[in-house]
Design an enzyme around this catalytic site. Structure first.
Site, PDB file in Angstrom:
ATOM      1  CB  THR A 241     -11.445 -13.369   0.452  1.00 56.96           C
ATOM      2  OG1 THR A 241     -11.754 -12.005   0.247  1.00 56.96           O
ATOM      3  CG2 THR A 241     -12.370 -14.249  -0.379  1.00 56.96           C
TER       4      THR A 241
ATOM      5  CD  GLU B   7      -7.560 -10.001  -5.294  1.00 59.69           C
ATOM      6  OE1 GLU B   7      -6.702  -9.978  -6.178  1.00 59.69           O
ATOM      7  OE2 GLU B   7      -8.140 -11.038  -4.924  1.00 59.69           O
TER       8      GLU B   7
ATOM      9  CD  GLU C  21     -10.876   5.519  -5.416  1.00 60.05           C
ATOM     10  OE1 GLU C  21     -10.819   4.320  -5.074  1.00 60.05           O
ATOM     11  OE2 GLU C  21     -11.945   6.076  -5.704  1.00 60.05           O
TER      12      GLU C  21
HETATM   13  N1  CAA Z   1       5.497  -6.014  -7.838  1.00 57.13           N
HETATM   14  C1  CAA Z   1       6.648  -6.154  -7.134  1.00 57.13           C
HETATM   15  N2  CAA Z   1       7.135  -5.179  -6.311  1.00 57.13           N
HETATM   16  C2  CAA Z   1       6.399  -4.051  -6.210  1.00 57.13           C
HETATM   17  C3  CAA Z   1       5.201  -3.849  -6.907  1.00 57.13           C
HETATM   18  C4  CAA Z   1       4.753  -4.886  -7.752  1.00 57.13           C
HETATM   19  N3  CAA Z   1       3.618  -4.768  -8.456  1.00 57.13           N
HETATM   20  N4  CAA Z   1       4.715  -2.633  -6.598  1.00 57.13           N
HETATM   21  C5  CAA Z   1       5.581  -2.079  -5.743  1.00 57.13           C
HETATM   22  N5  CAA Z   1       6.609  -2.948  -5.512  1.00 57.13           N
HETATM   23  C6  CAA Z   1       7.760  -2.748  -4.638  1.00 57.13           C
HETATM   24  C7  CAA Z   1       8.383  -1.380  -4.845  1.00 57.13           C
HETATM   25  O1  CAA Z   1       9.389  -1.416  -5.844  1.00 57.13           O
HETATM   26  C8  CAA Z   1       8.970  -1.092  -3.471  1.00 57.13           C
HETATM   27  O2  CAA Z   1      10.182  -1.781  -3.346  1.00 57.13           O
HETATM   28  P1  CAA Z   1      11.459  -1.042  -2.655  1.00 57.13           P
HETATM   29  O3  CAA Z   1      10.999  -0.740  -1.262  1.00 57.13           O
HETATM   30  O4  CAA Z   1      12.533  -2.058  -2.756  1.00 57.13           O
HETATM   31  O5  CAA Z   1      11.696   0.191  -3.465  1.00 57.13           O
HETATM   32  C9  CAA Z   1       7.994  -1.781  -2.513  1.00 57.13           C
HETATM   33  O6  CAA Z   1       7.297  -2.777  -3.295  1.00 57.13           O
HETATM   34  C10 CAA Z   1       6.963  -0.834  -1.925  1.00 57.13           C
HETATM   35  O7  CAA Z   1       6.287  -0.214  -3.002  1.00 57.13           O
HETATM   36  P2  CAA Z   1       6.003   1.354  -3.054  1.00 57.13           P
HETATM   37  O8  CAA Z   1       7.193   2.100  -2.593  1.00 57.13           O
HETATM   38  O9  CAA Z   1       5.488   1.637  -4.403  1.00 57.13           O
HETATM   39  O10 CAA Z   1       4.887   1.452  -1.929  1.00 57.13           O
HETATM   40  P3  CAA Z   1       3.720   2.475  -1.686  1.00 57.13           P
HETATM   41  O11 CAA Z   1       3.519   2.601  -0.237  1.00 57.13           O
HETATM   42  O12 CAA Z   1       3.947   3.720  -2.488  1.00 57.13           O
HETATM   43  O13 CAA Z   1       2.416   1.692  -2.198  1.00 57.13           O
HETATM   44  C11 CAA Z   1       0.733   0.833  -3.635  1.00 57.13           C
HETATM   45  C12 CAA Z   1       2.205   1.177  -3.412  1.00 57.13           C
HETATM   46  C13 CAA Z   1       0.597   0.646  -5.119  1.00 57.13           C
HETATM   47  C14 CAA Z   1      -0.193   1.930  -3.181  1.00 57.13           C
HETATM   48  C15 CAA Z   1       0.429  -0.475  -2.860  1.00 57.13           C
HETATM   49  O14 CAA Z   1       0.503  -0.253  -1.468  1.00 57.13           O
HETATM   50  C16 CAA Z   1      -0.903  -1.086  -3.203  1.00 57.13           C
HETATM   51  O15 CAA Z   1      -1.031  -1.740  -4.229  1.00 57.13           O
HETATM   52  N6  CAA Z   1      -1.903  -0.944  -2.303  1.00 57.13           N
HETATM   53  C17 CAA Z   1      -3.157  -1.661  -2.420  1.00 57.13           C
HETATM   54  C18 CAA Z   1      -3.076  -2.945  -1.695  1.00 57.13           C
HETATM   55  C19 CAA Z   1      -4.129  -3.906  -2.115  1.00 57.13           C
HETATM   56  O16 CAA Z   1      -4.356  -4.144  -3.288  1.00 57.13           O
HETATM   57  N7  CAA Z   1      -4.729  -4.538  -1.132  1.00 57.13           N
HETATM   58  C20 CAA Z   1      -5.696  -5.554  -1.394  1.00 57.13           C
HETATM   59  C21 CAA Z   1      -5.777  -6.473  -0.238  1.00 57.13           C
HETATM   60  S1  CAA Z   1      -5.816  -8.150  -0.654  1.00 57.13           S
HETATM   61  C22 CAA Z   1      -7.426  -8.498  -1.015  1.00 57.13           C
HETATM   62  O17 CAA Z   1      -8.275  -7.676  -1.180  1.00 57.13           O
HETATM   63  C23 CAA Z   1      -7.630  -9.944  -1.219  1.00 57.13           C
HETATM   64  C24 CAA Z   1      -8.965 -10.483  -0.972  1.00 57.13           C
HETATM   65  O18 CAA Z   1      -9.205 -11.022   0.068  1.00 57.13           O
HETATM   66  C25 CAA Z   1      -9.953 -10.510  -2.086  1.00 57.13           C
END
Ligand code: CAA
Length: 379
Positions: A158, A363, A367
Protein backbone atom coordinates in the site's frame (compact mmCIF):
# COMPACT_ATOMS: atom_id res chain seq x y z
CA UNK A 1 -15.04 2.05 30.67
CA UNK A 2 -15.69 5.69 29.90
CA UNK A 3 -15.42 6.51 26.21
CA UNK A 4 -16.54 10.11 26.52
CA UNK A 5 -14.59 12.27 24.08
CA UNK A 6 -12.53 15.19 25.36
CA UNK A 7 -13.08 18.66 23.88
CA UNK A 8 -10.01 18.17 21.70
CA UNK A 9 -11.33 14.84 20.44
CA UNK A 10 -14.71 16.37 19.62
CA UNK A 11 -12.93 19.08 17.67
CA UNK A 12 -10.86 16.47 15.81
CA UNK A 13 -14.05 14.60 14.90
CA UNK A 14 -15.68 17.79 13.60
CA UNK A 15 -12.62 18.78 11.57
CA UNK A 16 -12.24 15.30 10.06
CA UNK A 17 -15.96 15.03 9.33
CA UNK A 18 -16.07 18.42 7.63
CA UNK A 19 -12.96 17.66 5.58
CA UNK A 20 -14.25 14.22 4.55
CA UNK A 21 -17.73 15.40 3.63
CA UNK A 22 -16.66 18.59 1.86
CA UNK A 23 -13.33 17.65 0.30
CA UNK A 24 -13.13 13.86 -0.11
CA UNK A 25 -16.79 13.22 -0.94
CA UNK A 26 -16.96 15.41 -4.02
CA UNK A 27 -14.98 13.16 -6.34
CA UNK A 28 -14.74 9.88 -4.44
CA UNK A 29 -16.74 7.90 -7.02
CA UNK A 30 -14.72 9.36 -9.90
CA UNK A 31 -11.38 8.62 -8.21
CA UNK A 32 -12.48 5.06 -7.58
CA UNK A 33 -13.59 4.69 -11.19
CA UNK A 34 -10.32 6.08 -12.56
CA UNK A 35 -8.16 4.42 -9.88
CA UNK A 36 -6.73 7.86 -9.16
CA UNK A 37 -4.59 8.54 -6.07
CA UNK A 38 -5.96 11.47 -4.00
CA UNK A 39 -2.72 13.53 -4.05
CA UNK A 40 -4.27 16.89 -3.24
CA UNK A 41 -6.48 15.52 -0.45
CA UNK A 42 -3.58 13.68 1.17
CA UNK A 43 -1.54 16.91 1.08
CA UNK A 44 -4.40 18.72 2.84
CA UNK A 45 -4.71 15.87 5.37
CA UNK A 46 -1.05 16.47 6.15
CA UNK A 47 -1.75 20.15 6.76
CA UNK A 48 -4.60 19.20 9.10
CA UNK A 49 -2.19 17.04 11.10
CA UNK A 50 -3.81 13.73 10.10
CA UNK A 51 -0.74 12.00 8.67
CA UNK A 52 1.30 11.67 11.87
CA UNK A 53 -1.30 11.99 14.58
CA UNK A 54 0.45 9.95 17.30
CA UNK A 55 3.92 11.40 16.70
CA UNK A 56 5.15 14.08 19.15
CA UNK A 57 5.02 17.65 17.84
CA UNK A 58 8.80 17.76 18.18
CA UNK A 59 8.99 15.30 15.27
CA UNK A 60 6.38 16.94 13.06
CA UNK A 61 3.32 15.11 14.39
CA UNK A 62 0.13 16.17 16.13
CA UNK A 63 1.16 14.72 19.52
CA UNK A 64 -2.21 13.01 20.08
CA UNK A 65 -3.25 9.62 21.43
CA UNK A 66 -4.51 6.53 19.59
CA UNK A 67 -8.14 7.33 20.44
CA UNK A 68 -7.86 10.70 18.68
CA UNK A 69 -6.32 8.98 15.67
CA UNK A 70 -9.17 6.43 15.57
CA UNK A 71 -11.76 9.22 15.79
CA UNK A 72 -10.27 11.05 12.77
CA UNK A 73 -9.69 7.87 10.77
CA UNK A 74 -13.30 6.78 11.26
CA UNK A 75 -14.60 10.03 9.73
CA UNK A 76 -12.23 9.80 6.77
CA UNK A 77 -13.08 6.12 6.23
CA UNK A 78 -16.83 6.72 6.22
CA UNK A 79 -16.42 8.76 3.07
CA UNK A 80 -13.33 7.34 1.37
CA UNK A 81 -11.87 3.96 2.36
CA UNK A 82 -8.90 4.54 0.05
CA UNK A 83 -7.85 7.79 1.75
CA UNK A 84 -8.42 5.93 5.02
CA UNK A 85 -5.89 3.18 4.29
CA UNK A 86 -3.34 5.68 2.95
CA UNK A 87 -3.68 7.58 6.24
CA UNK A 88 -3.65 4.40 8.34
CA UNK A 89 -0.46 3.00 6.79
CA UNK A 90 1.39 6.30 7.12
CA UNK A 91 0.30 6.77 10.74
CA UNK A 92 0.34 3.28 12.23
CA UNK A 93 2.85 1.33 10.20
CA UNK A 94 5.38 3.98 9.22
CA UNK A 95 5.34 6.95 11.63
CA UNK A 96 4.56 4.92 14.73
CA UNK A 97 7.34 2.42 13.99
CA UNK A 98 9.91 5.14 13.37
CA UNK A 99 8.88 7.10 16.43
CA UNK A 100 9.00 4.05 18.69
CA UNK A 101 12.16 2.43 17.31
CA UNK A 102 14.03 4.95 15.15
CA UNK A 103 17.27 6.70 16.14
CA UNK A 104 17.34 10.46 16.68
CA UNK A 105 19.09 10.81 13.32
CA UNK A 106 16.40 8.71 11.56
CA UNK A 107 13.67 10.79 13.19
CA UNK A 108 15.33 14.00 12.02
CA UNK A 109 15.94 12.73 8.49
CA UNK A 110 12.63 10.91 7.91
CA UNK A 111 10.01 11.11 10.64
CA UNK A 112 9.54 14.88 10.63
CA UNK A 113 8.65 14.95 6.91
CA UNK A 114 6.49 11.82 7.15
CA UNK A 115 4.54 12.91 10.21
CA UNK A 116 3.89 16.38 8.86
CA UNK A 117 2.57 14.89 5.60
CA UNK A 118 5.26 16.46 3.42
CA UNK A 119 6.33 12.92 2.54
CA UNK A 120 4.48 9.63 2.34
CA UNK A 121 5.54 6.26 3.71
CA UNK A 122 4.96 2.58 2.97
CA UNK A 123 5.60 -0.63 4.90
CA UNK A 124 7.11 -3.54 2.96
CA UNK A 125 6.75 -6.86 4.76
CA UNK A 126 4.67 -9.01 2.39
CA UNK A 127 6.30 -11.07 -0.33
CA UNK A 128 4.99 -13.52 -2.93
CA UNK A 129 5.71 -16.34 -0.43
CA UNK A 130 5.42 -14.39 2.81
CA UNK A 131 1.86 -13.13 3.35
CA UNK A 132 0.28 -14.74 6.40
CA UNK A 133 3.57 -16.61 6.83
CA UNK A 134 5.37 -13.33 7.46
CA UNK A 135 8.55 -14.83 8.86
CA UNK A 136 9.28 -16.67 5.60
CA UNK A 137 11.27 -13.72 4.22
CA UNK A 138 13.06 -14.32 0.91
CA UNK A 139 14.30 -10.75 0.51
CA UNK A 140 17.87 -10.59 1.77
CA UNK A 141 20.02 -7.77 3.17
CA UNK A 142 23.72 -8.67 3.08
CA UNK A 143 26.12 -6.54 5.13
CA UNK A 144 28.88 -4.93 3.06
CA UNK A 145 30.94 -2.49 5.15
CA UNK A 146 28.82 0.53 6.04
CA UNK A 147 25.99 -0.68 3.80
CA UNK A 148 23.47 -3.48 3.45
CA UNK A 149 22.80 -4.79 -0.05
CA UNK A 150 19.10 -5.63 -0.45
CA UNK A 151 17.80 -8.11 -3.04
CA UNK A 152 14.27 -9.42 -3.46
CA UNK A 153 10.66 -8.57 -4.20
CA UNK A 154 7.90 -7.21 -1.99
CA UNK A 155 4.27 -7.34 -3.05
CA UNK A 156 0.85 -5.86 -2.26
CA UNK A 157 2.51 -2.74 -0.84
CA UNK A 158 0.00 0.00 0.00
CA UNK A 159 1.25 3.52 -0.91
CA UNK A 160 4.13 1.76 -2.71
CA UNK A 161 4.30 3.82 -5.90
CA UNK A 162 3.79 7.16 -4.15
CA UNK A 163 5.93 6.58 -1.09
CA UNK A 164 9.06 8.66 -0.55
CA UNK A 165 10.18 6.36 2.25
CA UNK A 166 9.63 2.59 2.62
CA UNK A 167 10.25 0.51 5.75
CA UNK A 168 11.60 -2.76 4.36
CA UNK A 169 11.85 -6.08 6.22
CA UNK A 170 14.57 -8.45 4.99
CA UNK A 171 16.58 -11.49 6.10
CA UNK A 172 20.07 -10.54 7.29
CA UNK A 173 20.99 -14.05 8.41
CA UNK A 174 18.82 -16.89 7.14
CA UNK A 175 20.49 -19.42 9.45
CA UNK A 176 19.06 -17.56 12.46
CA UNK A 177 15.43 -17.91 11.28
CA UNK A 178 13.08 -15.38 12.87
CA UNK A 179 16.04 -13.85 14.73
CA UNK A 180 17.86 -13.24 11.44
CA UNK A 181 15.42 -10.67 10.05
CA UNK A 182 15.98 -6.89 10.18
CA UNK A 183 14.19 -3.67 9.25
CA UNK A 184 15.51 -0.87 7.03
CA UNK A 185 14.56 2.58 5.82
CA UNK A 186 14.78 2.77 2.04
CA UNK A 187 14.34 6.02 0.15
CA UNK A 188 12.74 6.49 -3.23
CA UNK A 189 15.53 7.04 -5.73
CA UNK A 190 18.12 4.82 -4.02
CA UNK A 191 19.85 2.91 -6.85
CA UNK A 192 18.56 -0.65 -7.15
CA UNK A 193 15.10 0.18 -5.75
CA UNK A 194 12.22 0.26 -8.22
CA UNK A 195 8.43 0.21 -8.23
CA UNK A 196 7.27 -2.82 -10.23
CA UNK A 197 3.75 -4.10 -11.01
CA UNK A 198 0.75 -1.94 -10.09
CA UNK A 199 -2.19 -4.08 -8.97
CA UNK A 200 -5.72 -3.71 -10.36
CA UNK A 201 -7.96 -4.19 -7.36
CA UNK A 202 -11.58 -5.01 -6.52
CA UNK A 203 -11.84 -2.16 -4.01
CA UNK A 204 -9.92 0.72 -2.36
CA UNK A 205 -9.06 1.52 -5.95
CA UNK A 206 -7.76 5.04 -5.49
CA UNK A 207 -5.07 3.82 -3.11
CA UNK A 208 -2.04 2.38 -4.86
CA UNK A 209 -0.90 -1.19 -4.31
CA UNK A 210 2.30 -2.30 -6.01
CA UNK A 211 5.21 -4.70 -6.02
CA UNK A 212 8.63 -3.32 -5.13
CA UNK A 213 11.85 -4.68 -6.62
CA UNK A 214 15.26 -4.55 -4.94
CA UNK A 215 18.32 -5.37 -7.02
CA UNK A 216 21.62 -4.79 -5.23
CA UNK A 217 20.05 -1.82 -3.49
CA UNK A 218 22.67 -0.33 -1.15
CA UNK A 219 21.23 1.03 2.06
CA UNK A 220 23.48 2.67 4.68
CA UNK A 221 23.82 0.80 7.98
CA UNK A 222 22.54 3.94 9.75
CA UNK A 223 19.19 3.24 8.04
CA UNK A 224 18.67 -0.04 9.92
CA UNK A 225 15.83 0.26 12.43
CA UNK A 226 16.88 -1.17 15.79
CA UNK A 227 19.39 -3.95 16.24
CA UNK A 228 20.12 -6.51 13.54
CA UNK A 229 17.79 -9.50 14.01
CA UNK A 230 14.92 -7.57 15.59
CA UNK A 231 13.11 -6.92 12.32
CA UNK A 232 10.30 -9.45 12.66
CA UNK A 233 9.48 -8.34 16.20
CA UNK A 234 9.48 -4.74 14.96
CA UNK A 235 7.14 -5.65 12.08
CA UNK A 236 4.68 -7.70 14.15
CA UNK A 237 4.59 -5.16 16.96
CA UNK A 238 3.98 -2.38 14.46
CA UNK A 239 1.20 -4.46 12.86
CA UNK A 240 -0.54 -4.78 16.25
CA UNK A 241 -1.12 -1.02 16.04
CA UNK A 242 -1.87 -1.17 12.32
CA UNK A 243 -4.73 -3.55 13.04
CA UNK A 244 -6.49 -0.89 15.12
CA UNK A 245 -6.35 1.31 12.01
CA UNK A 246 -7.79 -1.36 9.70
CA UNK A 247 -10.45 -2.25 12.28
CA UNK A 248 -11.42 1.42 12.20
CA UNK A 249 -11.58 1.33 8.41
CA UNK A 250 -13.98 -1.64 8.70
CA UNK A 251 -16.09 0.19 11.28
CA UNK A 252 -16.21 3.25 9.02
CA UNK A 253 -17.38 1.27 6.00
CA UNK A 254 -20.08 -0.41 8.13
CA UNK A 255 -21.27 2.97 9.42
CA UNK A 256 -21.35 4.49 5.96
CA UNK A 257 -23.37 1.49 4.77
CA UNK A 258 -25.88 1.98 7.58
CA UNK A 259 -26.10 5.74 7.03
CA UNK A 260 -26.83 5.21 3.33
CA UNK A 261 -29.39 2.48 4.14
CA UNK A 262 -31.28 4.70 6.62
CA UNK A 263 -31.40 7.59 4.16
CA UNK A 264 -32.59 5.37 1.32
CA UNK A 265 -35.21 3.60 3.39
CA UNK A 266 -36.83 6.97 4.19
CA UNK A 267 -36.81 8.02 0.53
CA UNK A 268 -37.78 4.81 -1.21
CA UNK A 269 -41.46 3.90 -1.28
CA UNK A 270 -42.90 0.43 -1.81
CA UNK A 271 -46.43 -0.79 -1.13
CA UNK A 272 -47.54 2.86 -0.71
CA UNK A 273 -45.14 3.72 2.12
CA UNK A 274 -41.45 4.36 2.76
CA UNK A 275 -39.60 1.05 3.08
CA UNK A 276 -38.39 2.31 6.49
CA UNK A 277 -41.86 1.36 7.73
CA UNK A 278 -41.40 -2.28 6.74
CA UNK A 279 -40.29 -4.52 9.57
CA UNK A 280 -38.03 -6.50 7.21
CA UNK A 281 -35.99 -3.29 6.68
CA UNK A 282 -36.17 -2.17 10.32
CA UNK A 283 -34.71 -5.47 11.54
CA UNK A 284 -31.82 -5.21 9.09
CA UNK A 285 -31.05 -1.66 10.30
CA UNK A 286 -31.25 -2.75 13.94
CA UNK A 287 -28.79 -5.62 13.36
CA UNK A 288 -26.37 -3.34 11.53
CA UNK A 289 -26.49 -0.64 14.22
CA UNK A 290 -25.92 -3.18 17.01
CA UNK A 291 -22.90 -4.75 15.34
CA UNK A 292 -21.44 -1.30 14.61
CA UNK A 293 -21.75 -0.29 18.25
CA UNK A 294 -20.03 -3.52 19.35
CA UNK A 295 -17.18 -3.01 16.84
CA UNK A 296 -16.69 0.55 18.04
CA UNK A 297 -16.26 -0.57 21.65
CA UNK A 298 -13.74 -3.25 20.69
CA UNK A 299 -11.73 -0.65 18.78
CA UNK A 300 -11.90 1.98 21.52
CA UNK A 301 -10.88 -0.68 24.04
CA UNK A 302 -7.80 -1.67 21.99
CA UNK A 303 -6.89 2.01 21.43
CA UNK A 304 -7.19 2.79 25.16
CA UNK A 305 -5.08 -0.26 26.06
CA UNK A 306 -2.41 0.90 23.62
CA UNK A 307 -2.51 4.42 25.08
CA UNK A 308 -2.16 2.97 28.58
CA UNK A 309 0.86 1.03 27.29
CA UNK A 310 -0.73 -2.32 28.17
CA UNK A 311 -0.21 -5.37 25.89
CA UNK A 312 -2.90 -4.79 23.28
CA UNK A 313 -2.09 -7.24 20.45
CA UNK A 314 -4.99 -9.61 21.17
CA UNK A 315 -7.42 -6.71 21.73
CA UNK A 316 -6.40 -5.19 18.38
CA UNK A 317 -6.82 -8.59 16.68
CA UNK A 318 -10.32 -8.96 18.20
CA UNK A 319 -11.25 -5.47 17.02
CA UNK A 320 -10.00 -6.17 13.49
CA UNK A 321 -11.59 -9.62 13.31
CA UNK A 322 -14.99 -8.32 14.35
CA UNK A 323 -14.99 -4.93 12.61
CA UNK A 324 -13.89 -6.38 9.27
CA UNK A 325 -16.58 -9.06 9.45
CA UNK A 326 -19.35 -6.56 10.13
CA UNK A 327 -17.98 -4.23 7.44
CA UNK A 328 -18.69 -6.90 4.83
CA UNK A 329 -22.04 -7.85 6.41
CA UNK A 330 -23.28 -4.25 6.69
CA UNK A 331 -22.17 -3.39 3.15
CA UNK A 332 -23.98 -6.47 1.84
CA UNK A 333 -27.16 -5.59 3.76
CA UNK A 334 -27.01 -2.01 2.54
CA UNK A 335 -26.80 -3.20 -1.07
CA UNK A 336 -29.79 -5.47 -0.36
CA UNK A 337 -31.83 -2.61 1.14
CA UNK A 338 -31.03 -0.47 -1.92
CA UNK A 339 -32.27 -3.30 -4.17
CA UNK A 340 -31.34 -2.90 -7.84
CA UNK A 341 -29.97 0.61 -7.22
CA UNK A 342 -27.51 -0.85 -4.72
CA UNK A 343 -25.92 -2.77 -7.54
CA UNK A 344 -25.36 0.34 -9.65
CA UNK A 345 -22.09 2.25 -9.61
CA UNK A 346 -23.61 5.70 -9.21
CA UNK A 347 -24.69 4.74 -5.70
CA UNK A 348 -21.97 4.55 -3.08
CA UNK A 349 -22.98 1.24 -1.55
CA UNK A 350 -21.60 -1.04 -4.25
CA UNK A 351 -18.21 0.63 -3.58
CA UNK A 352 -18.64 0.06 0.15
CA UNK A 353 -19.11 -3.63 -0.56
CA UNK A 354 -16.01 -3.80 -2.79
CA UNK A 355 -13.97 -1.77 -0.28
CA UNK A 356 -15.07 -3.81 2.73
CA UNK A 357 -13.60 -7.17 1.68
CA UNK A 358 -9.96 -6.16 1.95
CA UNK A 359 -10.36 -5.38 5.67
CA UNK A 360 -10.67 -9.16 6.23
CA UNK A 361 -7.41 -9.71 4.34
CA UNK A 362 -4.69 -7.09 4.83
CA UNK A 363 -2.64 -6.45 7.96
CA UNK A 364 -3.37 -10.07 8.87
CA UNK A 365 -6.28 -12.11 7.54
CA UNK A 366 -9.18 -13.00 9.84
CA UNK A 367 -7.59 -16.42 10.20
CA UNK A 368 -4.34 -14.80 11.44
CA UNK A 369 -6.31 -12.66 13.92
CA UNK A 370 -7.83 -15.87 15.32
CA UNK A 371 -4.31 -17.29 15.73
CA UNK A 372 -3.17 -14.16 17.58
CA UNK A 373 -6.26 -14.20 19.85
CA UNK A 374 -6.12 -17.91 20.64
CA UNK A 375 -2.38 -17.77 21.38
CA UNK A 376 -3.04 -15.00 23.91
CA UNK A 377 -5.78 -17.12 25.51
CA UNK A 378 -3.68 -20.25 25.74
CA UNK A 379 -0.28 -18.88 26.76
N1 CAA B 1 5.03 -8.22 18.80
C1 CAA B 1 6.36 -8.44 18.97
N2 CAA B 1 6.95 -9.64 18.70
C2 CAA B 1 6.14 -10.61 18.23
C3 CAA B 1 4.77 -10.45 18.03
C4 CAA B 1 4.21 -9.19 18.34
N3 CAA B 1 2.90 -8.95 18.18
N4 CAA B 1 4.25 -11.60 17.56
C5 CAA B 1 5.26 -12.47 17.47
N5 CAA B 1 6.42 -11.86 17.89
C6 CAA B 1 7.75 -12.45 17.94
C7 CAA B 1 7.73 -13.83 18.58
O1 CAA B 1 7.91 -13.75 19.98
C8 CAA B 1 8.91 -14.50 17.90
O2 CAA B 1 10.09 -14.08 18.52
P1 CAA B 1 11.26 -15.17 18.84
O3 CAA B 1 11.66 -15.68 17.48
O4 CAA B 1 12.29 -14.36 19.53
O5 CAA B 1 10.63 -16.22 19.69
C9 CAA B 1 8.92 -13.88 16.50
O6 CAA B 1 8.20 -12.63 16.61
C10 CAA B 1 8.23 -14.74 15.46
O7 CAA B 1 6.91 -14.98 15.91
P2 CAA B 1 6.24 -16.42 15.87
O8 CAA B 1 7.21 -17.45 16.30
O9 CAA B 1 4.97 -16.31 16.60
O10 CAA B 1 6.03 -16.57 14.30
P3 CAA B 1 5.01 -17.40 13.44
O11 CAA B 1 5.68 -17.80 12.20
O12 CAA B 1 4.37 -18.46 14.28
O13 CAA B 1 3.93 -16.31 12.97
C11 CAA B 1 2.04 -14.87 12.97
C12 CAA B 1 3.19 -15.51 13.75
C13 CAA B 1 1.11 -14.34 14.03
C14 CAA B 1 1.31 -15.86 12.11
C15 CAA B 1 2.63 -13.73 12.10
O14 CAA B 1 3.45 -14.26 11.08
C16 CAA B 1 1.58 -12.84 11.49
O15 CAA B 1 1.06 -11.96 12.16
N6 CAA B 1 1.32 -13.00 10.17
C17 CAA B 1 0.49 -12.06 9.43
C18 CAA B 1 1.33 -11.00 8.84
C19 CAA B 1 0.55 -9.80 8.44
O16 CAA B 1 -0.25 -9.28 9.20
N7 CAA B 1 0.85 -9.31 7.27
C20 CAA B 1 0.24 -8.10 6.80
C21 CAA B 1 1.12 -7.46 5.80
S1 CAA B 1 1.30 -5.75 5.99
C22 CAA B 1 -0.04 -5.06 5.24
O17 CAA B 1 -1.01 -5.66 4.88
C23 CAA B 1 0.08 -3.59 5.18
C24 CAA B 1 -0.64 -2.89 4.11
O18 CAA B 1 -0.06 -2.56 3.12
C25 CAA B 1 -2.04 -2.45 4.35
Amino acid sequence: MNFQFSETQQMIRETARQFAREELAKSVIERDEKEEFPYESIRKMGELGFMGMMVPELYGGAGLDTMSYVIALEEIGMVDASACVIMSVNNSLVCWGLDAHGTEDQKQRYLIDLASGRKLGAFALSEPEAGSDATNQRTTARRDGDFYVINGTKNFITNGSNADVVLVIAATDKAKGTKGISAFIVEKGMPGFAVAKKEKKMGIRSSDTVSLAFEDCRVPVVNRIGEEGLGIKFALKTLDGGRIGIATQGLAIAEASLEAAIKYSHERKAFDRPIAELQAMQFKLAEMATSIEAARYLIFNAACMKDRKEPFGAAAAMAKLFASKIAVQCALESVQIHGGYGYMREYHVERFLRDSKITEIYEGTSEIQRIVISRALLQ
